[in-house]
Scaffold this motif. Structure first.
Motif, short mmCIF file in Angstrom:
data_model
loop_
_atom_site.label_atom_id
_atom_site.label_comp_id
_atom_site.label_asym_id
_atom_site.label_seq_id
_atom_site.Cartn_x
_atom_site.Cartn_y
_atom_site.Cartn_z
N MET A 195 0.89 -1.16 -0.06
CA MET A 195 -0.16 0.47 -0.08
C MET A 195 0.77 1.77 -0.37
SD MET A 195 -2.95 1.05 2.50
CE MET A 195 -3.79 0.11 2.81
N SER A 196 0.34 2.22 -0.69
CA SER A 196 0.99 3.49 -0.97
C SER A 196 1.65 4.36 0.29
CB SER A 196 0.64 4.27 -2.24
OG SER A 196 1.63 5.67 -2.33
N PRO A 197 2.47 4.79 0.90
CA PRO A 197 1.96 5.33 1.96
C PRO A 197 1.59 7.03 1.34
CG PRO A 197 4.40 5.62 0.96
CD PRO A 197 3.21 4.37 0.19
N ILE A 198 1.64 7.11 0.38
CA ILE A 198 0.55 8.14 0.18
C ILE A 198 -0.70 7.97 0.76
CG2 ILE A 198 0.04 9.67 -1.68
CD1 ILE A 198 2.58 10.32 -1.36
N PHE A 199 -1.86 7.06 0.49
CA PHE A 199 -3.03 7.01 0.85
C PHE A 199 -3.13 6.75 2.64
CE2 PHE A 199 -2.49 5.38 -3.66
CZ PHE A 199 -3.16 6.72 -3.93
N LYS A 200 -3.60 6.97 2.97
CA LYS A 200 -3.76 6.80 4.88
C LYS A 200 -4.48 6.62 5.37
CE LYS A 200 0.33 10.89 5.66
NZ LYS A 200 1.36 9.68 5.60
N ASP A 201 -5.57 6.49 4.68
CA ASP A 201 -6.42 6.33 5.22
C ASP A 201 -7.80 5.81 4.14
OD1 ASP A 201 -9.54 6.51 7.12
OD2 ASP A 201 -10.03 7.65 6.85
N SER A 202 -7.32 4.32 4.34
CA SER A 202 -8.09 3.31 3.52
C SER A 202 -9.02 2.02 3.46
CB SER A 202 -6.90 2.77 2.38
OG SER A 202 -6.38 1.51 3.75
N ILE A 203 -10.01 2.12 2.18
CA ILE A 203 -10.97 0.78 3.42
C ILE A 203 -9.92 -0.31 3.36
CG2 ILE A 203 -12.60 -0.70 2.36
CD1 ILE A 203 -13.63 2.50 3.57
N GLN A 204 -10.66 -1.45 4.69
CA GLN A 204 -9.12 -2.42 4.45
C GLN A 204 -11.56 -3.34 3.96
OE1 GLN A 204 -6.41 -3.15 4.72
NE2 GLN A 204 -7.01 -0.60 4.03
N SER A 205 -12.46 -3.57 4.38
CA SER A 205 -12.82 -4.84 4.04
C SER A 205 -14.24 -4.42 3.66
CB SER A 205 -13.48 -5.17 6.16
OG SER A 205 -14.57 -3.96 6.35
N GLU A 206 -14.99 -5.27 3.19
CA GLU A 206 -16.51 -4.61 2.68
C GLU A 206 -17.40 -4.16 3.77
OE1 GLU A 206 -20.46 -7.14 -0.18
OE2 GLU A 206 -18.61 -8.29 0.52
N GLU A 207 -17.26 -4.79 4.81
CA GLU A 207 -18.28 -3.94 5.70
C GLU A 207 -18.11 -2.44 5.68
OE1 GLU A 207 -19.62 -5.18 10.39
OE2 GLU A 207 -17.09 -5.76 9.80
N GLN A 208 -17.30 -1.81 6.03
CA GLN A 208 -16.30 -0.79 5.88
C GLN A 208 -16.87 -0.51 4.35
OE1 GLN A 208 -12.00 -1.99 6.46
NE2 GLN A 208 -11.86 0.24 7.76
N LEU A 209 -16.53 -0.80 4.07
CA LEU A 209 -17.42 -0.27 1.80
C LEU A 209 -19.01 0.54 2.26
CD1 LEU A 209 -15.89 0.72 -0.43
CD2 LEU A 209 -16.58 -1.37 -1.63
N ARG A 210 -19.68 -1.21 2.61
CA ARG A 210 -21.33 -1.48 2.62
C ARG A 210 -21.87 -0.49 3.77
NH1 ARG A 210 -22.42 -2.61 -1.83
NH2 ARG A 210 -21.44 -5.04 -2.42
N GLU A 211 -20.82 0.45 5.01
CA GLU A 211 -21.38 1.12 6.13
C GLU A 211 -21.18 2.56 4.95
OE1 GLU A 211 -19.88 2.61 10.36
OE2 GLU A 211 -18.93 0.63 9.58
N LEU A 212 -20.63 2.91 4.31
CA LEU A 212 -19.78 4.12 3.59
C LEU A 212 -21.29 4.20 2.29
CD1 LEU A 212 -16.32 4.61 3.60
CD2 LEU A 212 -17.97 6.30 4.80
N LEU A 213 -21.43 3.27 1.69
CA LEU A 213 -21.67 3.53 0.09
C LEU A 213 -22.99 3.01 0.12
CD1 LEU A 213 -18.82 3.28 -2.11
CD2 LEU A 213 -19.77 5.17 -1.57
N GLY A 214 -23.72 1.79 1.02
CA GLY A 214 -24.61 0.88 1.11
C GLY A 214 -24.72 -0.62 0.19
N TYR A 215 -25.70 -0.72 -0.49
CA TYR A 215 -26.25 -1.89 -1.19
C TYR A 215 -27.13 -1.92 -2.37
CZ TYR A 215 -24.64 -4.40 3.44
OH TYR A 215 -24.31 -5.08 3.86
N PRO A 216 -26.77 -2.53 -2.86
CA PRO A 216 -27.44 -2.40 -4.59
C PRO A 216 -29.02 -2.28 -4.19
CG PRO A 216 -26.38 -4.35 -4.85
CD PRO A 216 -25.34 -3.64 -3.08
N SER A 217 -30.33 -1.49 -5.33
CA SER A 217 -31.25 -2.04 -5.10
C SER A 217 -31.43 -3.53 -5.56
CB SER A 217 -32.29 -0.80 -5.82
OG SER A 217 -31.69 -1.26 -7.44
N PRO A 218 -32.72 -3.70 -6.33
CA PRO A 218 -33.35 -5.03 -5.87
C PRO A 218 -32.54 -4.95 -7.60
CG PRO A 218 -34.86 -4.69 -3.50
CD PRO A 218 -33.39 -3.67 -4.90
#
Length: 207
Positions: A1-24
């Motif tokens: 991982m590049s040291p330039i990017f200091k705050d990254s997403i590490q799991s799908e759980e973190q990602l879904r918490e931010l962006l949610g789930y697709p519609s039916p």
């Protein structure tokens, strides 16, 4: 991982918490074959982009373009993309030999939705197929055969945001990047020589 990017997403759980789930509807839209609508889209598309990766996962995206209908459809599960003359790097072809997974994005001018296809690719030299893909009396030496695994329409948001098909958003010619100048800088060559070489290639070696 590049040291330039200091705050990254590490799991799908973190990602879904931010962006949610697709519609039916989004969950249901994927099919695993080419229906009449997908075939019609492909037949009208003069441009596509293919994504491949080598055995180590290093990725590449490459454009393929020709007259509408240049992609050959074989039934409901297979399509063939002719390999026209290029720069002989063969990045996509070499990747497919190591890793057959492929992603394809079909584009139609003015239409903001695109067609996405994922599948398994094979580099073919089947004469019976290649001769049907002849252009200007020149037959491709090889082609990319694809077995379709996923097929779905991608929404228009990216094209709407970019206003890609809106002429009033286009740069004037004097503000466009100059390919000859870029290549000359990257290869320590003379810009005039590069420009002449590109002109000759575009005028005489498209097929």
């Amino acid at each position: 991982m590049s040291p330039i990017f200091k705050d990254s997403i590490q799991s799908e759980e973190q990602l879904r918490e931010l962006l949610g789930y697709p519609s039916p509807l989004v969950m249901k839209k994927t099919i695993n074959y080419l229906d009449e609508h997908c075939k019609s889209f492909i037949e009208r598309s003069p441009m596509l982009f293919i994504s491949t990766a080598d055995r180590l996962g290093s990725c590449d995206v490459s454009p393929r373009g020709d007259q509408s209908g240049f992609v050959h459809i074989l039934g409901d599960k297979h399509l063939v993309i002719p390999e026209r003359p290029g720069n002989r790097r063969l990045d996509s072809i070499l990747n497919i030999l190591e890793n057959p997974n492929i992603g394809i994005l079909f584009v139609i001018p003015q239409l903001e939705e695109t067609l996405r296809i994922n599948g398994i690719a094979t580099v073919i030299k089947d004469k019976a197929i290649l001769e049907r893909m002849k252009a200007f009396d020149k037959e491709p030496l090889v082609a990319i055969g694809v077995e379709v695994e996923e097929c779905y329409i991608h929404c228009a948001k990216a094209f709407k945001r970019s206003r890609l098909w809106q002429p009033d958003s286009w740069l004037s010619s004097e503000h466009l990047p100059n390919a000859a100048k870029i290549l000359a800088a990257h290869t320590a060559s003379h810009e005039d020589d590069i420009a002449a070489s590109l002109k000759e290639t575009y005028e005489k070696r498209l097929y």
